[in-house]
Design a protein around this motif. Structure first.
Motif, mmCIF file in Angstrom:
data_model
loop_
_atom_site.group_PDB
_atom_site.id
_atom_site.type_symbol
_atom_site.label_atom_id
_atom_site.label_comp_id
_atom_site.label_asym_id
_atom_site.label_seq_id
_atom_site.Cartn_x
_atom_site.Cartn_y
_atom_site.Cartn_z
ATOM 1 N N VAL A 131 51.545 38.994 48.345
ATOM 2 C CA VAL A 131 50.153 38.564 48.474
ATOM 3 C C VAL A 131 49.229 39.778 48.481
ATOM 4 O O VAL A 131 48.207 39.816 47.776
ATOM 5 C CB VAL A 131 49.965 37.729 49.757
ATOM 6 N N ILE A 134 49.135 41.391 44.892
ATOM 7 C CA ILE A 134 48.374 40.631 43.895
ATOM 8 C C ILE A 134 46.867 40.803 44.105
ATOM 9 O O ILE A 134 46.113 41.033 43.155
ATOM 10 C CB ILE A 134 48.765 39.138 43.931
ATOM 11 N N TRP A 135 46.429 40.736 45.355
ATOM 12 C CA TRP A 135 44.997 40.880 45.615
ATOM 13 C C TRP A 135 44.543 42.327 45.474
ATOM 14 O O TRP A 135 43.392 42.587 45.082
ATOM 15 C CB TRP A 135 44.641 40.309 46.987
ATOM 16 N N TYR A 137 45.868 44.369 43.248
ATOM 17 C CA TYR A 137 45.808 44.490 41.787
ATOM 18 C C TYR A 137 44.497 43.896 41.272
ATOM 19 O O TYR A 137 43.807 44.491 40.426
ATOM 20 C CB TYR A 137 47.002 43.748 41.193
ATOM 21 N N THR A 138 44.154 42.718 41.812
ATOM 22 C CA THR A 138 42.924 42.045 41.401
ATOM 23 C C THR A 138 41.692 42.890 41.735
ATOM 24 O O THR A 138 40.802 43.081 40.890
ATOM 25 C CB THR A 138 42.803 40.682 42.111
ATOM 26 N N SER A 139 41.635 43.383 42.959
ATOM 27 C CA SER A 139 40.492 44.186 43.403
ATOM 28 C C SER A 139 40.356 45.449 42.565
ATOM 29 O O SER A 139 39.249 45.819 42.145
ATOM 30 C CB SER A 139 40.650 44.556 44.882
ATOM 31 N N LEU A 184 45.353 29.976 50.677
ATOM 32 C CA LEU A 184 45.753 31.344 50.355
ATOM 33 C C LEU A 184 46.874 31.363 49.324
ATOM 34 O O LEU A 184 46.814 32.117 48.338
ATOM 35 C CB LEU A 184 46.200 32.073 51.623
ATOM 36 N N ALA A 187 45.536 30.071 45.850
ATOM 37 C CA ALA A 187 44.623 31.046 45.241
ATOM 38 C C ALA A 187 45.378 32.277 44.753
ATOM 39 O O ALA A 187 45.091 32.805 43.663
ATOM 40 C CB ALA A 187 43.556 31.457 46.250
ATOM 41 N N THR A 188 46.354 32.735 45.544
ATOM 42 C CA THR A 188 47.145 33.914 45.150
ATOM 43 C C THR A 188 47.957 33.633 43.898
ATOM 44 O O THR A 188 48.021 34.462 42.982
ATOM 45 C CB THR A 188 48.087 34.332 46.296
ATOM 46 N N MET A 191 45.570 33.415 40.865
ATOM 47 C CA MET A 191 45.064 34.737 40.505
ATOM 48 C C MET A 191 46.168 35.568 39.852
ATOM 49 O O MET A 191 45.937 36.269 38.863
ATOM 50 C CB MET A 191 44.554 35.453 41.761
#
Length: 405
Positions: A131, A134-135, A137-139, A184, A187-188, A191
């Motif tokens: 988790v 992934i976030w 990486y997204t940010s 969560l 959404a994860t 994304m």
């Protein structure tokens, strides 16, 4: 007032290692990117995470050796012997010598990690790190854009490399969604899926699809299975019905933001499952295999013959060991995996096993080489762990029955 302290054990250090290992290619690579800009620390930035992993393994050693049996020792000795003999007998395969450091330091040792991995104890570490990854990486992508990844991903500078780094994280996220449907998790997973599409890599998407199909077929509760099947078929039907509209919308969006549309171009052209490059490699290897079907050409000979690895585990084995011994190794690998699957009792264990099968075994028929794939050896170790656990539980049940008699 009494102050209680928690004693840090060898198993805790094993958990610390798993945290570092699962995050080394994403979140900790970004931390490294910060460290390289700090004076003096920048000289050792590349060594901090590997050194921390090594220290954790040293302190986790008492926990690691508990589950090692005579068969494990024989397996390790066999691998060492085969590797050394291949270097001596087949000196033309120079790549084998070049990758020896990587193989013995960061690839093969993951067998022992798999051997001690317990889903009930350690799965949550992988999930939380997935988790976070992934976030992160997204940010990072939203802040710096796609080109910024190349500077801090080491050898994984291509979209393909990014996809295969992201895939294990995404599979963990999907397990989270299938086990517990909260905001969560959903959404994860969404994304992560979008990020994977952005990479434009077909192989990783195929592996994701295989994972979802097998998980739904074999790892969902029998009472819920019919509802899952109906829901999945319904969603697929809607997607297929609106296929052209959805494809056009996605492609236009990806083009607008400068993202890879290679996957969608292949889908629209009907060539998604075609791979001319891999087919060329296989065509070069087939006559070489039949010219020397008994002994083979040694490990890494596929690189010597074609200039690249075979992208196929079976052909890599046949080229290296010949048809007979190569087939024995292939069958033994499949046998160990199937045995572990049959003997895994709980959903968590099977979920981890399926994840490792996809990224550590199925992947070898699409990309990479087993000599470079640490998750392949982690898979084998985890399979042996499940088989041992089953034998131990069966033995205990037998002892309990004898005591009752």
């Amino acid at each position: 007032m009494n102050i209680t302290t928690t004693k840090i054990t060898a198993e805790h250090f094993f958990g610390f290692f798993l945290t570092l290992f699962w995050g080394k290619d994403i979140i900790f690579s970004y931390i490294r990117a910060i460290l390289v800009h700090i004076p003096y620390i920048n000289y050792v930035a590349d060594y901090i995470i590997p050194m921390l992993m090594f220290i954790c393994l040293c302190f986790a050693f008492p926990y690691l050796i508990i589950n090692i049996s005579k068969n494990d020792i024989l397996f390790v000795c066999g691998v060492l012997l085969i590797y050394i003999l291949n270097i001596l007998i087949f000196p033309l395969n120079e790549e084998l010598t070049k990758i020896s450091g990587t193989f013995f330091l960061s690839v093969f040792p993951l067998y022992f990690i798999g051997l001690r991995f317990e889903a009930a104890k350690h799965w949550r570490i992988l999930y939380i790190m997935s988790v976070v990854n992934i976030w992160a990486y997204t940010s990072y992508y939203l802040i710096f854009g796609s080109n910024s990844f190349d500077a801090y991903q080491g050898s994984y500078t291509s979209f393909m490399g990014r996809a295969y780094i992201l895939l294990p994280q995404l599979l963990c996220a999907f397990i989270g969604v299938l086990n517990k449907k909260n905001i969560l998790n959903i959404a994860t997973a969404i994304m992560g899926f979008i990020l994977l599409l952005m990479c434009g890599n077909r192989g990783s998407l195929v592996l994701l699809l295989l994972f979802i199909v097998f998980y739904l077929l074999f790892n969902v509760d029998l009472k819920k299975r019919i509802y899952v099947y109906v829901g999945t078929i319904s969603v697929l039907g809607l997607l297929l019905y609106h296929y052209e509209i959805l494809l056009t919308m996605i492609v236009s969006t990806f083009v607008k933001y400068g993202l890879s549309v290679r996957v969608f171009e292949r889908l629209s052209a009907g060539t998604f499952f075609e791979s001319s490059g891999r087919n060329v490699l296989i065509k070069e290897l087939i006559p070489a295999i039949w010219d020397n079907p008994i002994i083979g050409y040694g490990l890494c000979s596929d690189r010597t013959i074609t200039g690249s690895y075979a992208h196929n585990y079976a052909f890599e084995l046949w080229t290296a060991f010949g048809i007979i011994f190569g087939s024995i190794v292939l069958i033994a690998t499949i046998f160990v995996i199937i045995s572990a699957w049959i003997k895994s009792r709980d959903i968590e264990s099977k979920g981890v096993l399926l994840l490792l099968i996809c990224v550590g075994f199925f992947k070898l028929f699409i990309s990479s080489s087993f000599l470079l794939e640490g998750l392949f050896f982690m898979l084998i170790g985890y399979c042996m762990n499940q088989i041992k656990k089953y034998k131990l539980e069966t033995r205990k049940l037998g002892d309990d029955k004898n005591e009752n008699l």
